[in-house]
Design an enzyme around this catalytic site. Structure first.
Site, PDB file in Angstrom:
ATOM      1  N   GLU A 148       0.837  -1.195   0.000  1.00  0.00           N
ATOM      2  CA  GLU A 148       0.000   0.000   0.000  1.00  0.00           C
ATOM      3  C   GLU A 148       0.870   1.241   0.000  1.00  0.00           C
ATOM      4  O   GLU A 148       2.006   1.229   0.493  1.00  0.00           O
ATOM      5  CB  GLU A 148      -0.923   0.003   1.230  1.00  0.00           C
ATOM      6  N   LYS A 200       2.261   4.452   1.397  1.00  0.00           N
ATOM      7  CA  LYS A 200       2.391   4.950   2.780  1.00  0.00           C
ATOM      8  C   LYS A 200       2.139   6.443   2.779  1.00  0.00           C
ATOM      9  O   LYS A 200       2.995   7.231   2.368  1.00  0.00           O
ATOM     10  CB  LYS A 200       3.770   4.630   3.374  1.00  0.00           C
ATOM     11  N   ARG A 224       3.505  -4.421  17.237  1.00  0.00           N
ATOM     12  CA  ARG A 224       4.380  -4.133  16.104  1.00  0.00           C
ATOM     13  C   ARG A 224       4.929  -5.471  15.637  1.00  0.00           C
ATOM     14  O   ARG A 224       5.663  -6.119  16.354  1.00  0.00           O
ATOM     15  CB  ARG A 224       5.522  -3.201  16.544  1.00  0.00           C
ATOM     16  N   LYS A 270       6.880  -1.609   7.046  1.00  0.00           N
ATOM     17  CA  LYS A 270       7.018  -0.337   6.321  1.00  0.00           C
ATOM     18  C   LYS A 270       8.403  -0.265   5.689  1.00  0.00           C
ATOM     19  O   LYS A 270       9.387  -0.776   6.238  1.00  0.00           O
ATOM     20  CB  LYS A 270       6.756   0.850   7.246  1.00  0.00           C
TER      21      LYS A 270
END
Ligand code: ATP
Length: 610
Positions: free
Chosen positions: A250, A252, A421, A427
């Site tokens: 996706e 960011k 997390r 990311k």
């Protein structure tokens, strides 16, 4: 329970550094309690009155508390101020002063419930004359307490107890008090806390039915869920490997994370990453979100970014900041800096708790419930199966100005993990190729006087990361560059209430700044690389004997992370992970002469002069 018993337990907890001992004291404090008495003690032990997201603050300034102590002890305010300056803690001063008070008869004992009820009323007193009323009420309470209780009472009201018992400590204690103390129980309790953001509720449920009772927890519209967070990868190959060869990528978006809670009717409520209610800043979203939904109630998550009203292009994140705290100017900002919410997750869809479902199913449900509009859109996404495909997408979005990508696992176990997390989300940012893989959000714990053009103000700040297991803030850099004039003027204002005379007990560092600050304000910094340093304490002991991690050539990005509190700052574990990533990237690049090695800075200076 008597308030004196709570004060005694808190004092014993404070006196020990041993985790097991602390836990044992908490267990015997909590185990006999049930219902609201239990949740009350859970909140008070953490120095809170209600779960954090409700934002109930006592809001008593030290100056007011000094007057109340003066009234209750018949000592001049000046003497109290002098004593507090020396002791460094108004609580200790209160204790001393109360010791000297002679009473005709012992005061009637205060119960925890009475103190709690009165403090809650105090917190809710606002408006004209409220300050005076607070002084009177606090003095009245102090007149009925012994020295030790007075100490904690004053610490509660001036907000000093936040460093008291931490969430982790309470979770540990609940696992032993109301379950078998196993690791599994501990994990289930933590998961329940991440879903409810309310340790009081978790405790009450467990006291009634042990860990099994936690299964009955349902999402509630209006009660924020702790956000799922992303891990990092050294490169796209590692990223894909961690995702078992296939994942969604996706865009960011670089903005403000928003969790929108949409009730069956009425306006939605919006929460930030640190669970603060932020709807008032975004009246446009409050209106647009319900209209973009085919069904409600719903809980969604997305990133809110500013856009250019004429071109529709995404604008720099900082422009959202202009909307903060200026209620009367909101109308103007709504047209000058309109925002778009890019929705990327659906946690509740009507009666169904979609958060339990794997990501592809959530995303599909999101597609069916969301009717994209000008203000509310779906986050852009593509499925990739190879490093080439991933790289193509990454280059394309970065070319469009994106900060990077967020990869999402499609595996059956890819449920939404509140507060965790993990590698279900990874990311990967643009700047990784030239410098450290990610920016770091550091808490300001000290300030250094500036020289030259910066004389008369702070020219550099000492930053720390957070260690959730110890509750401490070890330092990792001293940053002076990147602080523009606006920030140099703004930061001292934000830090005013955090200034303290001595190093706060939770701060660990080998440096001595000109001014210490209680960990409160979070600043985003970038740097060339992480290196070992005798001056800093982050990761102390994990990277070499008597060495911590330091960020070399740190520079501030210009962004104060208002959406993060001190405990949401980058953690020690994350810093160690960045250090590990940097090492693995470097060893690869040495072998293949590939891009990706952090640039080696010319001089070995980690702490530039202010
Ligand atoms: P950062 O400072 O890198 O934004 P963070 O510490 O706020 O990170 P992380 O979980 O580490 O949070 O990184 C993911 C963040 O990226 C989310 O918190 C969210 O705000 C933002 N984000 C932007 N686009 C997306 C997306 N498509 N999916 C998930 N998160 C996204």
């Amino acid at each position: 329970m008597r308030f004196a018993d709570l004060a005694e337990a808190l004092e014993r907890i404070e006196a020990t550094t041993k985790r097991l001992e602390m836990r044992a004291i908490l267990v015997s404090l909590l185990r006999p309690l049930r219902g609201s008495e239990l949740s009350t003690v859970v909140y008070l032990a953490q120095g809170m009155l209600r779960p954090e997201y409700e934002g109930v603050e006592l809001g008593v300034a030290e100056s007011l508390a000094r007057r109340a102590i003066s009234d209750a002890t018949h000592r001049p305010v000046e003497a109290i101020a002098r004593h507090a300056k020396e002791s460094g803690d108004l609580g200790t001063t209160t204790e001393e002063m109360l010791r000297g008070v002679r009473r005709l008869a012992p005061p009637a004992e205060l119960s925890v419930e009475e103190v709690y009820g009165r403090l809650l009323a105090l917190a809710r007193t606002t408006g004209e004359g409220s300050q005076e009323a607070k002084v009177r009420e606090l003095a009245a309470l102090l007149e009925r307490t012994g020295p030790r209780e007075g100490k904690f009472l004053v610490r509660f009201v001036v907000g000093m107890l936040r460093v008291g018992v931490r969430e982790m400590g309470i979770l540990d204690a609940l696992a032993v008090a109301f379950a078998d103390g196993s690791k599994e129980a501990r994990l289930r309790i933590e998961a329940a806390f991440n879903l409810t953001s309310d340790l009081g509720e978790v405790a009450e449920r467990m006291a009634d039915g042990g860990v099994a009772a936690l299964d009955g927890i349902r999402l509630r519209v209006g009660r924020p869920i702790r956000p799922m967070l992303a891990e990092r990868a050294a490169d796209l190959a590692e990223l894909l490997e961690r995702m078992d060869g296939v994942c969604a990528l996706e865009y960011k978006y670089d903005g403000l994370r928003v969790q929108a809670h949409v009730p069956p009717d009425g306006p939605p409520r919006l929460f930030s990453r640190r669970l603060e209610e932020i709807g008032a800043q975004f009246p446009d979203l409050l209106e647009a979100i319900p209209r973009a939904l085919a069904r409600r109630p719903a809980i969604l998550e997305g990133e809110c970014v500013p856009i250019d009203p004429t071109t529709g292009a995404i604008r720099p994140f900082q422009e959202i900041g202009r909307r903060r705290g200026r209620k009367h100017e909101l109308d103007r900002y709504q047209s000058e800096v309109p925002v778009v919410l890019f929705v990327f997750d659906l946690l509740l869809d009507g009666e169904e708790e979609t958060y339990r479902r794997p990501f592809p199913e959530r995303r599909e449900a999101l597609g069916s419930v969301l009717r994209p509009s000008e203000r509310i859109r779906l986050a852009e996404e593509t499925i990739v199966r190879s490093v080439e495909e991933a790289s193509e997408y990454f280059e394309a979005v970065v070319g469009e100005g994106a900060e990077g990508i967020v990869a999402k696992s499609l595996a059956p176990g890819s449920a939404y993990r509140a507060g965790a997390r993990g590698f279900w989300w990874i990311k990967y940012k643009r700047d990784y190729q030239t410098e450290l893989a990610d920016s770091i959000d550091g808490v300001i714990v000290g300030g250094f006087h500036g020289r030259g053009r910066r004389a008369g103000r702070f020219g550099a700040y000492l930053l720390a990361v957070y260690d959730p297991s110890s509750g401490r803030f070890p330092s990792f850099c001293k940053v002076g560059s990147g602080l523009d004039d606006a920030l140099l003027a703004e930061l001292p204002k934000r830090l005013e209430a955090a200034a303290v005379d001595a190093r706060p007990a939770a701060v660990e560092t080998g440096l001595v700044p000109d001014q210490w600050f209680r960990p409160q304000v979070v600043l985003e910094v970038r740097g060339a690389e992480l290196s070992r340093s005798p001056n800093h304490r982050a990761g102390y002991g994990s990277v070499g004997p008597e060495l911590g991690l330091a960020l070399r050539f740190p520079r501030c990005t210009g962004r104060i992370r208002e959406d993060k509190g001190p405990t949401e700052a980058t953690s020690v574990a994350e810093l160690l992970r960045l250090f590990e990533l940097q090492t693995s990237v470097r060893s690869k690049s040495v072998g293949h002469h590939a891009v990706g090695a952090p640039k080696s800075p010319p001089a070995p200076s980690e702490d530039p002069p202010a």
